[in-house]
Write an enzyme that holds these catalytic residues in place. Structure first.
Site: not given
Ligand code: PLP
Length: 396
Positions: A55, A109, A181, A206
């Site tokens: 995984r 951010y 970003d 988002k």
């Protein structure tokens, strides 16, 4: 998939396997996979990024999300992570070593700022934060140790822009990598790789997933860089769950419809606010009087869902207005179906000191508004009713 297809076609087709009969993708929930022999199993791990091994290394549902994100950003490959911060942290840990220096922006951010300001210095990685609207400031901040320039445009919550092409060109002449970003703009409105940036990240949480029901991130770029970031990723372990990858895929099919609608709606709300006598300033790159509107027109196809504004009455007026509004939910985040609103100075009072907020240019009365998918008529009526309460209450 033909990379010349339009974004809408890539969003709906880039991950398709021609053999597959299902119209919707399956969710591969298994942690590990088996093989006919130990040798065959070992060979699985010799592939660059195995999808069917263990995984943490990869997963077929995650790989589909990565194929779509790489296609729409115009990248060779992508790596999906458990959050946007997972993508940023893993990327910075890959690219930077002790003694290195980063040039970044004062307005970014909050999580990225704490990483640059508080965490990386513990590993002897320094950052210089500059005003992004001043391209020359990027060049001035570069030292012999600078390995990376990190940008975010438009920035949150002030909607200042970085000249992407100019900063990318500048970095290239100094042999420095650039990392953008692109969360606030979205790939519908802006594609930094086309403008010369090396790596792009998103908080998929988002507008990419778009429904406020999944936390995820992604970083996109050249094969060689993403392969190196993946090597760190299997150590950092910011692994997206197959179900979250599936939810993100389900959400992103409609990204262009949602984002274009939000572009229109935010423009209408910004124009309404800009004309209201109780409003002192509106920050939105789509307004003709935004100080960088020409740059916005050059590097963006649309101006996004995020805007911020200040009232003439400052913080007191903001505190009065916010509880009156019926439609926007008082919540951070952006790019979802419901409009959200925050007063950033109140929201960040735990992460950033008053001085850091002032340095980041965030006034106490600033209201950040992220439009959702409601009709602009209703959002404007709601604001109008709230703003009317700020007028002097005569005779009451
Ligand atoms: C939310 C956000 C992030 C962080 O993403 P998470 O998914 O919350 O980790 C990074 N950059 C921007 C601009 C964001 O809005």
């Amino acid at each position: 998939m033909d990379p010349s297809f339009a974004l809408e076609t890539l969003l709906t087709h880039a991950d398709l396997d021609p053999e597959e009969l299902g119209i919707a993708p399956p969710i591969h929930q298994s942690v590990n996979y088996s093989a006919a022999s130990m040798e065959e199993f070992d060979a699985l791990n010799d592939q660059p990024r195995p999808e069917r091994y263990y995984r943490r290394y990869g997963n077929p549902t995650q790989a589909r999300l990565e194929r779509v994100m790489a296609a729409i950003e115009g990248a060779e490959s992508a790596l999906a992570t458990a959050s946007g911060m997972g993508a940023t942290t893993t990327t910075l840990l890959t690219l930077l070593s002790a003694g290195d220096h980063v040039v970044a922006q004062e307005s970014m951010y909050g999580g990225t700022l704490s990483l640059l300001r508080d965490t990386l210095p513990r590993f002897d990685i320094a950052a210089t934060l500059i005003d992004q609207s001043d391209t020359a400031a990027f060049e001035k901040a570069i030292t012999a140790r600078t390995k990376l320039i990190m940008i975010e445009t438009p920035s949150n919550p002030l909607l200042r822009l970085t000249d992407i092409a100019a900063v990318a060109a500048l970095a290239r002449t100094h042999n420095i990598l650039t990392f953008a970003d692109n969360t606030v703009a979205t790939p519908v409105n802006q594609r930094p790789l086309e403008q010369g940036v090396d790596l792009v990240m998103h908080s998929v949480t988002k507008a990419v997933s778009g429904h406020a029901d999944v936390q995820a991130g992604v970083v996109c770029g050249r094969d060689e860089l993403i392969e190196r970031i993946w090597q760190a990723h299997i150590q950092v372990g910011s692994v997206i769950s197959p179900f979250d990858a599936w939810l993100a895929l389900r959400g992103l099919r409609t990204m262009s419809l949602r984002v274009e609608r939000q572009n229109q709606c935010a423009q209408a709300v910004a124009e309404y606010l800009a004309l209201h006598p109780a409003v002192r300033v509106v920050n939105y790159p789509g307004l003709a009087d935004h100080p960088q509107h020409d740059l916005a027109k050059r590097q963006m196809r649309g101006y996004g869902s995020l805007l911020s504004f200040e009232l003439r009455g400052g913080q007191k007026a903001a505190e009065r207005l916010i509880p009156f509004l019926r439609i926007p939910v008082r919540s951070p985040s952006l790019g979802g179906t419901r409009s959200t609103l925050v007063r950033p100075a109140a929201m960040w009072s735990n992460e950033l000191t008053a001085q850091q907020l002032a340095e980041a240019g965030v006034p106490g009365g600033l209201i950040r508004f992220a439009v959702g998918l409601e009709h602009e008529r209703d959002l404007i009526a709601d604001l109008d009713r709230g703003l009317a309460t700020l007028a002097p209450a005569i005779g009451r």
